[in-house]
Write a protein that holds these residues in place. Structure first.
Motif, PDB file in Angstrom:
ATOM      1  N   ASP A  72     -34.053  16.617 -68.207  1.00  0.00           N
ATOM      2  CA  ASP A  72     -33.728  15.529 -67.269  1.00  0.00           C
ATOM      3  C   ASP A  72     -34.849  15.313 -66.257  1.00  0.00           C
ATOM      4  OD1 ASP A  72     -31.332  15.071 -68.499  1.00  0.00           O
ATOM      5  OD2 ASP A  72     -30.145  16.254 -67.083  1.00  0.00           O
TER       6      ASP A  72
ATOM      7  N   ASN B 231     -41.838  10.230 -65.578  1.00  0.00           N
ATOM      8  CA  ASN B 231     -40.373  10.236 -65.581  1.00  0.00           C
ATOM      9  C   ASN B 231     -39.767  10.742 -64.276  1.00  0.00           C
ATOM     10  OD1 ASN B 231     -40.263   9.216 -68.169  1.00  0.00           O
ATOM     11  ND2 ASN B 231     -40.043  11.222 -69.141  1.00  0.00           N
TER      12      ASN B 231
ATOM     13  N   LYS C 187     -39.271   8.187 -60.529  1.00  0.00           N
ATOM     14  CA  LYS C 187     -38.049   7.441 -60.195  1.00  0.00           C
ATOM     15  C   LYS C 187     -37.179   8.199 -59.194  1.00  0.00           C
ATOM     16  CE  LYS C 187     -35.550   9.356 -64.174  1.00  0.00           C
ATOM     17  NZ  LYS C 187     -34.917   9.078 -65.484  1.00  0.00           N
TER      18      LYS C 187
ATOM     19  N   ASP D 100     -16.378   4.485 -67.963  1.00  0.00           N
ATOM     20  CA  ASP D 100     -17.446   3.699 -67.323  1.00  0.00           C
ATOM     21  C   ASP D 100     -17.093   3.351 -65.872  1.00  0.00           C
ATOM     22  OD1 ASP D 100     -18.911   3.728 -69.701  1.00  0.00           O
ATOM     23  OD2 ASP D 100     -17.831   1.976 -70.447  1.00  0.00           O
TER      24      ASP D 100
ATOM     25  N   SER E  60     -18.122  12.651 -67.634  1.00  0.00           N
ATOM     26  CA  SER E  60     -19.311  11.816 -67.798  1.00  0.00           C
ATOM     27  C   SER E  60     -18.964  10.334 -67.823  1.00  0.00           C
ATOM     28  CB  SER E  60     -20.034  12.186 -69.104  1.00  0.00           C
ATOM     29  OG  SER E  60     -19.160  12.018 -70.205  1.00  0.00           O
TER      30      SER E  60
ATOM     31  N   SER F   6     -20.672   6.216 -63.118  1.00  0.00           N
ATOM     32  CA  SER F   6     -21.969   6.027 -62.487  1.00  0.00           C
ATOM     33  C   SER F   6     -21.775   6.241 -60.994  1.00  0.00           C
ATOM     34  CB  SER F   6     -22.502   4.614 -62.746  1.00  0.00           C
ATOM     35  OG  SER F   6     -22.695   4.402 -64.127  1.00  0.00           O
TER      36      SER F   6
ATOM     37  N   TYR G 155     -26.612  14.682 -62.823  1.00  0.00           N
ATOM     38  CA  TYR G 155     -26.440  13.239 -62.637  1.00  0.00           C
ATOM     39  C   TYR G 155     -27.774  12.552 -62.313  1.00  0.00           C
ATOM     40  CZ  TYR G 155     -21.453  14.111 -62.729  1.00  0.00           C
ATOM     41  OH  TYR G 155     -20.203  14.481 -63.135  1.00  0.00           O
ATOM     42  N   THR G 156     -28.815  12.944 -63.043  1.00  0.00           N
ATOM     43  CA  THR G 156     -30.140  12.378 -62.789  1.00  0.00           C
ATOM     44  C   THR G 156     -30.185  10.882 -63.092  1.00  0.00           C
ATOM     45  OG1 THR G 156     -30.794  13.098 -65.011  1.00  0.00           O
ATOM     46  CG2 THR G 156     -31.360  14.544 -63.170  1.00  0.00           C
ATOM     47  N   ASN G 157     -29.331  10.413 -64.002  1.00  0.00           N
ATOM     48  CA  ASN G 157     -29.334   8.985 -64.342  1.00  0.00           C
ATOM     49  C   ASN G 157     -28.851   8.111 -63.193  1.00  0.00           C
ATOM     50  OD1 ASN G 157     -30.306   9.448 -66.919  1.00  0.00           O
ATOM     51  ND2 ASN G 157     -28.269   9.566 -67.843  1.00  0.00           N
ATOM     52  N   SER G 158     -28.172   8.717 -62.216  1.00  0.00           N
ATOM     53  CA  SER G 158     -27.663   7.934 -61.086  1.00  0.00           C
ATOM     54  C   SER G 158     -28.475   8.120 -59.814  1.00  0.00           C
ATOM     55  CB  SER G 158     -26.202   8.323 -60.794  1.00  0.00           C
ATOM     56  OG  SER G 158     -25.334   7.861 -61.806  1.00  0.00           O
TER      57      SER G 158
ATOM     58  N   GLN H  26     -31.246   6.943 -58.933  1.00  0.00           N
ATOM     59  CA  GLN H  26     -31.790   5.688 -58.410  1.00  0.00           C
ATOM     60  C   GLN H  26     -30.768   4.927 -57.581  1.00  0.00           C
ATOM     61  OE1 GLN H  26     -31.186   6.295 -61.585  1.00  0.00           O
ATOM     62  NE2 GLN H  26     -30.169   4.551 -62.592  1.00  0.00           N
ATOM     63  N   ASN H  27     -29.486   5.315 -57.678  1.00  0.00           N
ATOM     64  CA  ASN H  27     -28.427   4.654 -56.914  1.00  0.00           C
ATOM     65  C   ASN H  27     -28.180   5.303 -55.553  1.00  0.00           C
ATOM     66  OD1 ASN H  27     -28.035   3.073 -59.229  1.00  0.00           O
ATOM     67  ND2 ASN H  27     -26.457   4.446 -60.019  1.00  0.00           N
TER      68      ASN H  27
END
Length: 515
Positions: free
Chosen positions: A76, A113, A116, A203, A226, A229, A252-255, A257-258
């Motif tokens: 990640d 990567n 971000k 979701d 999972s 978001s 929760y690396t995908n979030s 940026q939020n």
């Protein structure tokens, strides 16, 4: 795999020794200590995690570890084999080891990567951390000795909550203009379990407008697994940095940026967005007199603060109830089928007139009130204020609400220099189950119409009635019990008469002797 209590103890020991090392360099309780300890902690986690992933890949593919390290693996947070702490340990006698250590951290942060992770905060994942240390090389060598030979992290992250709370306990305390309170893990877990009971949404978009270091938010995300978001905003740059680490530790690396740092009330980053779940433990009181009028003017044409913005007092501006704005913001940002939980001071539940009553009136009249739980005093280490949790549910029109008084639970425990009530696993379970159990002695199911007639008070005790013994006992048991009470009462009355007779006799004897 090591037993988790042992792993937790090893991690805690390393955290304590890191803090002790900073103390010997004169950095105790300074911003530099926080940055060093949290950066080394994260670096150690990333290094251990990379090795674990490498060993798994070698096991699955039949390749050697050397081949895996040469070809690289995807994690990640991007890392290369030469970035591992083990590589540092092998060259720790290098006369420039401090520069090598700092440059490695900067290199990790600069990988494509990983850039971000710095965008939301305007600062990279890592920065050089030894520049201000007088004996930099010796300092880094001590860090490497401390880390060498301890592969303490695994890819099982569910024990990170207590570890992270321990890590930041000295850095996320009430101070300065904006008080930063860490929501205790047991409270966060209770709220998350109640909000998500019976939910099967996918979701989901979850949000905390006063996220701090993320305890409430990530406990909720964990309960949803999972399927979500994560979005957040907080005015504190320090808390937002800690939240970023917390997000990485919990996968929760995908979030990331939020995650946004800024003033939620004046400039909400996600203005047009509505959420499935919102949690918030906002600051209760703080001086926001500098932005109060601008907040009111900027949002005067919409319903965001329809119940009002607290006025600026002539004295004690630091006591301005800013949490009233956060409650209204939560109601505004929640979608039409959403659920929310907000931590509020217990006084909010019954204050008459003013913004407090307007908010409660709106929640009840719209059928949004799902429940209220009064928590024990001193649940939070940095405030003795008695708190409650307000549960909002827009997914249906509620005819009644669950009002619970859990203030008698928990054990007063000394933690460092402070004392606070700690809720055991059994305490926490009894609160969660009691919220859904109509027969619980600490819970009262109250029609919203009755709450409206009672001045929109959310205090559970005002609606609790004495239980009828006849509903708890069979007819025969009830008759036998009342007969025993009657016999006991007759005996007491007879003894009282005998006592009176004895007293009168003694008094008569005394008079005759004197006269």
């Amino acid at each position: 795999m090591k037993e988790r209590p042992i792993i937790e103890n090893q991690i805690i020991e390393i955290i304590d020794r890191l803090k002790g090392l900073c103390h010997t360099c004169g950095l105790s309780n300074q911003a530099a200590e926080e940055e060093i300890v949290t950066s080394v902690f994260l670096y150690k986690y990333l290094s251990d995690n990379y090795k674990i992933c490498a060993f798994k890949k070698a096991s699955h593919t039949g390749k050697s570890i050397a081949e895996i390290f040469t070809s690289g693996i995807q994690t990640d947070v991007e890392l290369k084999a030469e970035d591992l702490i083990d590589c540092m340990v092998r060259i720790m006698d290098n006369p420039h080891i401090a520069d090598i250590f700092d440059n490695t951290l900067v290199r990790i942060a600069s990988y494509p990567n990983n850039k971000k992770f710095g965008k939301s905060l305007g600062e990279p994942l890592f920065k050089p951390i030894t520049k201000t240390i007088e004996k930099r090389n010796e300092f880094v060598r001590e860090i490497l000795k401390l880390m060498d030979g301890h592969d303490i992290f695994s890819d099982e992250t569910d024990y990170f909550a207590p570890i992270f709370e321990y890590l930041i306990k000295d850095y996320n305390v009430a101070s300065g203009r904006y008080a930063e309170y860490y929501t205790p893990g047991e409270i966060s877990d209770i709220i998350a379990k109640i909000l998500t009971r019976g939910e099967e949404r996918t979701d989901c978009q979850i949000y905390d407008p006063s996220a701090g270091s993320g305890s409430l938010l990530l406990h909720l995300a964990h309960e949803l697994d999972s399927r979500c978001s994560v979005y957040s905003q907080d005015i504190s740059a320090k808390s937002t940095r800690l939240l970023r680490i917390n997000m990485i530790l919990n996968g929760y690396t995908n979030s990331i940026q939020n995650i946004k740092q800024g003033d939620t009330l004046l400039n909400p980053y996600y203005m047009g967005k509505k959420y499935d779940y919102i949690v918030s433990n906002p600051p209760f009181k703080t001086d926001f007199s500098f932005t109060r009028n601008e907040i009111e003017e900027r949002w005067s044409t919409c319903s965001r603060f329809i119940d009002g913005v607290p006025e600026i007092p002539k004295k004690k501006k630091e006591a301005m109830p800013i949490y009233l704005c956060f409650i209204q913001h939560v109601l505004w940002a929640l979608n039409d089928a959403g659920k929310a939980a907000v931590v509020v001071p217990a006084g909010f539940l019954s204050i008459k007139d003013g913004i407090e009553e307007k908010i409660r009136r709106r929640i009840v009249n719209n059928g949004w009130l799902s429940g209220v739980i009064i928590m024990p005093r001193n649940t939070f280490a940095n405030t003795a204020t008695k708190v409650a949790v307000l549960f909002i549910d827009k997914s249906k029109w509620h005819q009644q609400a669950v009002l619970m008084d859990a203030s008698g639970l928990g054990t007063l425990t000394k933690i460092g220099k402070n004392k606070r009530i700690i809720l055991s696993e059994d305490d926490a379970a009894s609160i969660v189950e009691g919220f859904f159990d109509k027969e619980s002695s600490s819970t009262v199911i109250t029609p919203l119409s009755e709450i409206a007639l009672n001045g929109y008070s959310f205090i559970p005790g005002q609606y609790m009635k004495m239980k009828n013994y006849q509903n708890l006992l069979s007819e025969e048991e009830f008759r036998d019990k009342t007969l025993r009470f009657e016999e006991d009462y007759k005996i007491l009355c007879q003894k009282e008469k005998e006592s009176d007779s004895t007293i009168f006799s003694i008094l008569a004897q005394v008079r005759s002797n004197i006269c």
